[in-house]
Design a protein around this motif. Sequence first.
Motif, PDB file in Angstrom:
ATOM      1  N   ALA A 130     -49.740  12.357  -3.307  1.00 29.83           N
ATOM      2  CA  ALA A 130     -48.324  12.672  -3.105  1.00 29.83           C
ATOM      3  C   ALA A 130     -47.594  11.443  -2.571  1.00 29.83           C
ATOM      4  CB  ALA A 130     -48.190  13.837  -2.139  1.00 29.83           C
ATOM      5  N   LYS A 131     -48.273  10.750  -1.685  1.00 30.43           N
ATOM      6  CA  LYS A 131     -47.640   9.586  -1.071  1.00 30.43           C
ATOM      7  C   LYS A 131     -47.424   8.501  -2.127  1.00 30.43           C
ATOM      8  CE  LYS A 131     -49.748   7.134   2.146  1.00 30.43           C
ATOM      9  NZ  LYS A 131     -50.467   6.880   3.404  1.00 30.43           N
ATOM     10  N   ARG A 132     -48.483   8.277  -2.921  1.00 30.75           N
ATOM     11  CA  ARG A 132     -48.369   7.224  -3.930  1.00 30.75           C
ATOM     12  C   ARG A 132     -47.367   7.611  -5.008  1.00 30.75           C
ATOM     13  NH1 ARG A 132     -52.789   3.648  -3.878  1.00 30.75           N
ATOM     14  NH2 ARG A 132     -51.753   2.581  -5.597  1.00 30.75           N
ATOM     15  N   ALA A 133     -47.269   8.913  -5.257  1.00 27.53           N
ATOM     16  CA  ALA A 133     -46.332   9.354  -6.283  1.00 27.53           C
ATOM     17  C   ALA A 133     -44.906   9.339  -5.756  1.00 27.53           C
ATOM     18  CB  ALA A 133     -46.698  10.758  -6.758  1.00 27.53           C
ATOM     19  N   GLY A 134     -44.779   9.079  -4.484  1.00 29.83           N
ATOM     20  CA  GLY A 134     -43.433   8.995  -3.928  1.00 29.83           C
ATOM     21  C   GLY A 134     -42.879  10.316  -3.454  1.00 29.83           C
ATOM     22  N   TYR A 135     -43.737  11.326  -3.397  1.00 31.43           N
ATOM     23  CA  TYR A 135     -43.272  12.619  -2.882  1.00 31.43           C
ATOM     24  C   TYR A 135     -43.521  12.657  -1.381  1.00 31.43           C
ATOM     25  CZ  TYR A 135     -43.804  13.921  -7.828  1.00 31.43           C
ATOM     26  OH  TYR A 135     -43.745  13.979  -9.189  1.00 31.43           O
ATOM     27  N   SER A 136     -42.709  11.953  -0.650  1.00 26.94           N
ATOM     28  CA  SER A 136     -43.022  11.858   0.773  1.00 26.94           C
ATOM     29  C   SER A 136     -42.836  13.201   1.487  1.00 26.94           C
ATOM     30  CB  SER A 136     -42.179  10.783   1.439  1.00 26.94           C
ATOM     31  OG  SER A 136     -40.855  10.892   1.020  1.00 26.94           O
ATOM     32  N   ALA A 137     -41.904  13.996   1.002  1.00 25.77           N
ATOM     33  CA  ALA A 137     -41.719  15.308   1.630  1.00 25.77           C
ATOM     34  C   ALA A 137     -42.981  16.140   1.453  1.00 25.77           C
ATOM     35  CB  ALA A 137     -40.529  16.015   1.016  1.00 25.77           C
ATOM     36  N   LEU A 138     -43.546  16.041   0.231  1.00 26.22           N
ATOM     37  CA  LEU A 138     -44.754  16.819  -0.030  1.00 26.22           C
ATOM     38  C   LEU A 138     -45.927  16.278   0.763  1.00 26.22           C
ATOM     39  CD1 LEU A 138     -44.324  17.322  -3.842  1.00 26.22           C
ATOM     40  CD2 LEU A 138     -44.446  19.108  -2.124  1.00 26.22           C
ATOM     41  N   ALA A 139     -45.976  14.956   0.872  1.00 26.70           N
ATOM     42  CA  ALA A 139     -47.076  14.376   1.639  1.00 26.70           C
ATOM     43  C   ALA A 139     -47.022  14.873   3.082  1.00 26.70           C
ATOM     44  CB  ALA A 139     -46.983  12.857   1.594  1.00 26.70           C
ATOM     45  N   THR A 140     -45.835  14.869   3.622  1.00 25.79           N
ATOM     46  CA  THR A 140     -45.678  15.374   4.992  1.00 25.79           C
ATOM     47  C   THR A 140     -46.088  16.834   5.048  1.00 25.79           C
ATOM     48  OG1 THR A 140     -43.773  13.935   5.131  1.00 25.79           O
ATOM     49  CG2 THR A 140     -44.056  15.516   6.893  1.00 25.79           C
ATOM     50  N   ARG A 141     -45.653  17.586   4.070  1.00 23.02           N
ATOM     51  CA  ARG A 141     -45.951  19.004   4.057  1.00 23.02           C
ATOM     52  C   ARG A 141     -47.459  19.250   4.006  1.00 23.02           C
ATOM     53  NH1 ARG A 141     -42.899  23.173   2.624  1.00 23.02           N
ATOM     54  NH2 ARG A 141     -41.608  22.121   4.132  1.00 23.02           N
ATOM     55  N   HIS A 142     -48.127  18.513   3.119  1.00 22.28           N
ATOM     56  CA  HIS A 142     -49.558  18.744   2.971  1.00 22.28           C
ATOM     57  C   HIS A 142     -50.309  18.295   4.215  1.00 22.28           C
ATOM     58  CE1 HIS A 142     -49.040  20.175  -0.984  1.00 22.28           C
ATOM     59  NE2 HIS A 142     -48.661  19.027  -1.507  1.00 22.28           N
ATOM     60  N   MET A 143     -49.839  17.219   4.815  1.00 20.01           N
ATOM     61  CA  MET A 143     -50.509  16.758   6.030  1.00 20.01           C
ATOM     62  C   MET A 143     -50.334  17.789   7.142  1.00 20.01           C
ATOM     63  SD  MET A 143     -52.382  14.531   7.306  1.00 20.01           S
ATOM     64  CE  MET A 143     -52.394  12.828   6.838  1.00 20.01           C
ATOM     65  N   THR A 144     -49.153  18.340   7.202  1.00 20.59           N
ATOM     66  CA  THR A 144     -48.913  19.393   8.182  1.00 20.59           C
ATOM     67  C   THR A 144     -49.851  20.559   7.923  1.00 20.59           C
ATOM     68  OG1 THR A 144     -46.617  18.751   7.974  1.00 20.59           O
ATOM     69  CG2 THR A 144     -47.061  20.695   9.275  1.00 20.59           C
ATOM     70  N   PHE A 145     -49.948  20.900   6.651  1.00 20.14           N
ATOM     71  CA  PHE A 145     -50.825  21.992   6.250  1.00 20.14           C
ATOM     72  C   PHE A 145     -52.267  21.707   6.668  1.00 20.14           C
ATOM     73  CE2 PHE A 145     -53.737  23.812   3.199  1.00 20.14           C
ATOM     74  CZ  PHE A 145     -53.303  25.111   3.098  1.00 20.14           C
ATOM     75  N   LEU A 146     -52.672  20.470   6.421  1.00 18.57           N
ATOM     76  CA  LEU A 146     -54.050  20.092   6.750  1.00 18.57           C
ATOM     77  C   LEU A 146     -54.302  20.255   8.243  1.00 18.57           C
ATOM     78  CD1 LEU A 146     -56.767  18.741   6.173  1.00 18.57           C
ATOM     79  CD2 LEU A 146     -55.638  16.555   6.203  1.00 18.57           C
ATOM     80  N   LEU A 147     -53.385  19.756   9.028  1.00 18.16           N
ATOM     81  CA  LEU A 147     -53.571  19.846  10.481  1.00 18.16           C
ATOM     82  C   LEU A 147     -53.519  21.291  10.949  1.00 18.16           C
ATOM     83  CD1 LEU A 147     -51.507  16.851  11.791  1.00 18.16           C
ATOM     84  CD2 LEU A 147     -53.948  17.161  11.960  1.00 18.16           C
ATOM     85  N   GLN A 148     -52.650  22.043  10.297  1.00 18.05           N
ATOM     86  CA  GLN A 148     -52.469  23.420  10.742  1.00 18.05           C
ATOM     87  C   GLN A 148     -53.681  24.278  10.397  1.00 18.05           C
ATOM     88  OE1 GLN A 148     -50.458  25.058  12.484  1.00 18.05           O
ATOM     89  NE2 GLN A 148     -50.781  27.168  11.882  1.00 18.05           N
ATOM     90  N   THR A 149     -54.159  24.142   9.162  1.00 13.18           N
ATOM     91  CA  THR A 149     -55.197  25.074   8.729  1.00 13.18           C
ATOM     92  C   THR A 149     -56.591  24.574   9.040  1.00 13.18           C
ATOM     93  OG1 THR A 149     -55.185  24.082   6.558  1.00 13.18           O
ATOM     94  CG2 THR A 149     -53.799  25.995   6.866  1.00 13.18           C
ATOM     95  N   MET A 150     -56.770  23.275   9.079  1.00 13.40           N
ATOM     96  CA  MET A 150     -58.127  22.759   9.236  1.00 13.40           C
ATOM     97  C   MET A 150     -58.393  22.301  10.664  1.00 13.40           C
ATOM     98  SD  MET A 150     -59.672  22.991   6.410  1.00 13.40           S
ATOM     99  CE  MET A 150     -58.976  24.086   5.234  1.00 13.40           C
ATOM    100  N   GLY A 151     -57.429  22.573  11.519  1.00 13.18           N
ATOM    101  CA  GLY A 151     -57.569  22.131  12.908  1.00 13.18           C
ATOM    102  C   GLY A 151     -58.952  22.328  13.495  1.00 13.18           C
ATOM    103  N   PRO A 152     -59.514  23.527  13.363  1.00 11.04           N
ATOM    104  CA  PRO A 152     -60.805  23.766  14.019  1.00 11.04           C
ATOM    105  C   PRO A 152     -61.936  22.920  13.456  1.00 11.04           C
ATOM    106  CG  PRO A 152     -59.833  25.823  13.219  1.00 11.04           C
ATOM    107  CD  PRO A 152     -58.996  24.718  12.711  1.00 11.04           C
ATOM    108  N   TYR A 153     -61.770  22.450  12.219  1.00 12.99           N
ATOM    109  CA  TYR A 153     -62.885  21.744  11.594  1.00 12.99           C
ATOM    110  C   TYR A 153     -62.766  20.225  11.707  1.00 12.99           C
ATOM    111  CZ  TYR A 153     -63.195  26.347   9.535  1.00 12.99           C
ATOM    112  OH  TYR A 153     -63.258  27.692   9.357  1.00 12.99           O
ATOM    113  N   LEU A 154     -61.638  19.797  12.214  1.00 11.55           N
ATOM    114  CA  LEU A 154     -61.437  18.355  12.267  1.00 11.55           C
ATOM    115  C   LEU A 154     -62.183  17.781  13.461  1.00 11.55           C
ATOM    116  CD1 LEU A 154     -57.632  18.194  11.520  1.00 11.55           C
ATOM    117  CD2 LEU A 154     -59.489  17.702   9.984  1.00 11.55           C
TER     118      LEU A 154
END
Lengths: 1178, 139
Positions: free
Chosen positions: A497-521
């Motif tokens: 997403a970042k390389r494709a220039g979708y910075s909003a999506l990159a932020t969104r997915h990173m947020t998602f990652l932190l939110q949902t995978m928190g316990p496993y990180l």
Amino acid sequence: MRSSVSYILSTNTSEPNMSHPDYDQISHDHAALLILIKHIGSQLKPKIFTKFYDRIIKLNDVKITDSSGQVRTIFVRYIKEHPVENNDWGDFQTHRRLIGLISIGKYDSQVELNEVCRVHESLKVKYNSTLYDSRCILFGPLKEIDSPVDRSSGSEESDTKQECNIEKFVSPSNFKTRALYYDEVAPCADLENQIVEFINALFWVLESKRLERSREKLERVSLLFAPFEKKDFIGLDMESRQNKKRCTGRMTKHLGDLCLQAGLIAESLQYYTNAVEILKSVNDWLWLGGAYEGLSAASALVLYPNLQRNESFHRIGSLPEGSPKKAALETISVTTVSKKSISNLLAPDEISKRYREAIIHYSKYQNAGIVETEASFKAARIAVEQNHALQAASFLQNVVYINLTLSEQEKIQRFETLAHIYMQIGFHRKAAFCLRLAATRYVSPQNPNPNWSKCYLLMLQSLSGHKLLLDPIEMLEADQGWPTLQIQILQDLIIAAKRAGYSALATRHMTFLLQTMGPYLNTEQKELAIQLQSLSVQCEGSPVPLVLESGIVVPPANLTDIPLCTSFVLKDLKPHLRPRTIDKEKKDTGPFLFTPIHFGSLDRNKPKTDSKMDFLWVENEVSEITVKLVNPLPFEFKVSNMRLLTSGVVFESVPETVILAPDMAATVSLSGWARESGELEITGYSTHALGVKSNCRLKYMKNQFPAYYKVNVIPSLPILEVATSLPQSASFSNFHDDSIVTSASLSLYHGESTQCTITLKNTSQIPIEMLEVSINTILEASLQNEIFQVDQEEVSLILPLLPEQSASFTVKLYGAANFLALNSAVSPSIPFELNSGGFNSLTTSLPGTSSFSRVNSSIRSSHSGQSSLVGGLTSFVQSATSSSSIEAQLKIRYSGGPGFGSQHCRISTVFFVVDLIPSIHVTNWDVLPAEKNDQFYLVLDVENLTTQEMELQYAECKRMIIEGQESCRVPVPVERCPLSKLSDFYEEPSQSKKLAEINRICSEHISNLVKLNWILNATDSCGIASVKGITLNSRMLDIVRMSPLEWEVKINGDIFGTEEDLVCEAGDCMELQMSVANSLETSLKDLTLAIQFYQDYDNGTLNYRMDTRLAISGSTKKLLSLLEPKNMANHRCNVVFFSPGIYKVDIQCYTPDNNATTSLVSAGHVWRFTPPISIQVK
Amino acid sequence: MAVCAAIVGKDNSPKYFCCINPDEELSYQYKVLSSLDIIEERLNPANKNASESKELFLGHLYSLETCKLYGYVTNTKIKLIIVVNAMNLTLKDNDIRSMFQKIHSEYADMVSNPFYIPGEPITSKLFDSTIKGIITGTV
């Protein structure tokens, strides 16, 4: 299935082979005529082209009646691109040949028309070797006048058409194609007919070729070969028997292909079967494979006539075999009847087997890779149709092994197609895996033009296969999948997403990652948070769904657990601001107060959520919520713009900012104002952390909070400020009432009074319309009222208290105390002889002849248990001799404005600490008869407990100075208690009204009359001490109260006065005349009047033996059987004294022991004439 | 012997994953995850022949260039997967089967542990070392 001998037979040639695989092929395409639809010229808009393309491709099967009258179904396959090289395989599989061409173009001018025609012609040349016929659809410039008749008739010849349609434009002379002129906006009704006609034309050419081929002598046919085989046969003996057979076999297979295309399935099956036999014998593997494939394709065409390209339905895993869809298809199938009749038809199981064999045979030739790949796909699709997922999977698995030199684009396509079929068979994980591979191909180093955007889209599609849902809420609920992989995939997705220039999506997915995978990180991966920060610099994350061009909606991701909320507590208002309900009279709820039946018992078992707050908030007043946040990240970060999320009434939240240290908890208080009254739901809070705006709803948080907290907001109430005129107390109390706003402390001497002014100020903008003042202590009400006094009248005059106005009222304080000594507690029921301890300070000189008066000590002290009046004090003020402290609360309840309307008020409490300091103390008391019959002396031992000199005014004009800590005895003249106060007891004698009652009345009588005013000269404090609660024994009572019998004693005819001294000579006769009058309202019975002489030696000895000292004439006793009220009884006797001395006469009236008629006039009660008459005999 | 073993729960979430070479864990995870599709399909009651058999050992699931995957499903639908290097030709089906049986009994012991919450990922070090021993053939 790919044998280890795969490469043995294949010659390693560099010859160009069919390098453009067509992954979309299905087995039915074996029977189809291949037509290329080409967009030519630059004028035609792609949309228009697509529109016409879509119209044309609907004509994919055409029924044509052949020369023998048989109806044949001809299938047509339209494609948009066709590499010429693919035609090379046309001998091997005829359906690979391009036999038709339709070009669609547009022109506006002659030049353009020429150009379009030229392109068409060049296309014809390109596919010249295989092309049977072509059509060119041309859209001319828009004309003013439509001539639909002309146009719809189509053009037989290009020249004629042009004449009537567009005269101006003439196609070039070398344009030999049949052109179809249309208007691009017109309905073009005959387009389909024209195409069908075109297909007809193609069919007849094909049919003629087929017939031509079939008429050839099988022995004489030339060898057909696949493109790469040409070299292999160089130098081979073409005339050998082996080779002849090979030629025949291949030709037979070729005929099968043609028959299949020409709609003769039965024939084709026959040809294929024959071909298989022949080719098997000559070990011609490639063509054997082709024959098997043809056989399978033809069978599949019969068995599964509805097999479609790009099936959009997804197989449901649990769908049993022979699902309704399949069943329905087979029943409607027209071919069901003919199925049985067709010989050589393969059974469904056989199809897969034949395909498998075919693929194995193909795999022996490296150059047949494309064919093998395509066959694998076709076989897989049939397996899908047959619902054999595992078979399909194994065919697809084979595709991966086929070593092809493909362009990156084709590789991507291959993976996408694989993914698509995997998806169809329900292998979502595998599909996701393929999609991911396809995605990585887009950006692989080998790819000359990487496309991150496409890569991103494919990555996104692969998420579902890894059980990654885009919505973090659903994701957390589902809680499945492989976290390690999911983290990796999300990270890849973010990079894409970042390389494709979708910075909003990159932020969104990173947020998602932190939110949902928190316990496993792990901690290292928590560095992702830093990445998020840097991502969000480019595009701030906000909780709104993002919509991609493809229509995929990426739901908002909220960082609900960064920071982690560990507690979320709604704060009640400060105690003195808490609204309370104004007590109302209880409503009559009917006779049923409790029912064990719970209506709606279904939710009885539900655990009760404590979401509803049991306190209230007030409109327009600051409300607070304390949130405890923990930073789970190993570095410090800032959470800004924290606000409360609410629903219900309008709420204005104050943004807060907090900086959280790593792994530390911090408490934040979020506040705001409810701008309306009603029910407020607090659903969470919003944050701005790591550059991402999040709406953290309670129900989605990791810690199990209720979905919302509910609190009632009541209309606004006024606020009162309270001040007192007294100094504040140093310490607050043990009273657990928190609504205390101020305090007042003072010290009072016992008996002292003072005043305190309470000032109220309305600091709100709402007038105060209700004001109630009450005092609360742990004391008894009577005592409390004695100490604290509030003038309710004065309070009510304050109202209404307008905004910013002040008012005041006073509280009167009095140092109430028990001034009487408590040191010995004796119940009056105990005969007081027993009470004659060493108490002898106030020795009486009372003479007495009866046994009753034999006691020396008649002073007695009060006792605690008796008087209810004293009770309050005794329980609290332990002793008058020690100082004590009283804590009290002055409760001010007030309300006004809209809040008053909703029955709410506030309570402010003033806390009073009153130190009571002892002043005077009555240690002992006694009563003595006074000189006057209607008075008596209350003799008090008064002790000054202060350290100062005290002036005591104990009666009118009678003052006494008592030094500090000293005591003195004072006689207080008191009126005797009139009988009228006691009359009840005489009139209605009952056992219940005991002596105690009489005691109480007398005690009250005394305390009302006796006021000990004291003044401390040093401090000018003054006060009044009372003898409230004084207790009296029955002897005292007799003195205190007026006697029910009125005595009149005459001696020698003169009325005897108490103050007189009687003197007589020995031997004189003295006449005693006495009369007793009943002053009660009731009559007295069985009275005995007795006269007794005795001598008092003043040493405690009384001598009653008077026989030798005097003589009495007349009786000393007289029985009065009945003494009516107001009646008088008389008695007379004479006495002669023999010897001089001091004699005393005790005249008494008593009731006999056995007569127990009344309580007061009880058995053995004695009335005496007091004081005893004293006679000095000389 | 084997290079990787995995225990996958009823809901297809990983319970335990062990890999001889920790660097390759991610790629093996992908492979094992993909194989679940096939196991699911094999267990699909629609495929009668698969469900009829009482055999827990599913045998060879699929192979890749570098490795072969074998599956085993307990009666409670716990999936055991072993990845074997494709070059390893010494390992026969029966060896794999006995390997699975050992892992299965280890797993049963693990679940019997009162301190283990069923459904949670297995983190026991003892279990880890035992499984590693089994797949490397040292036990």
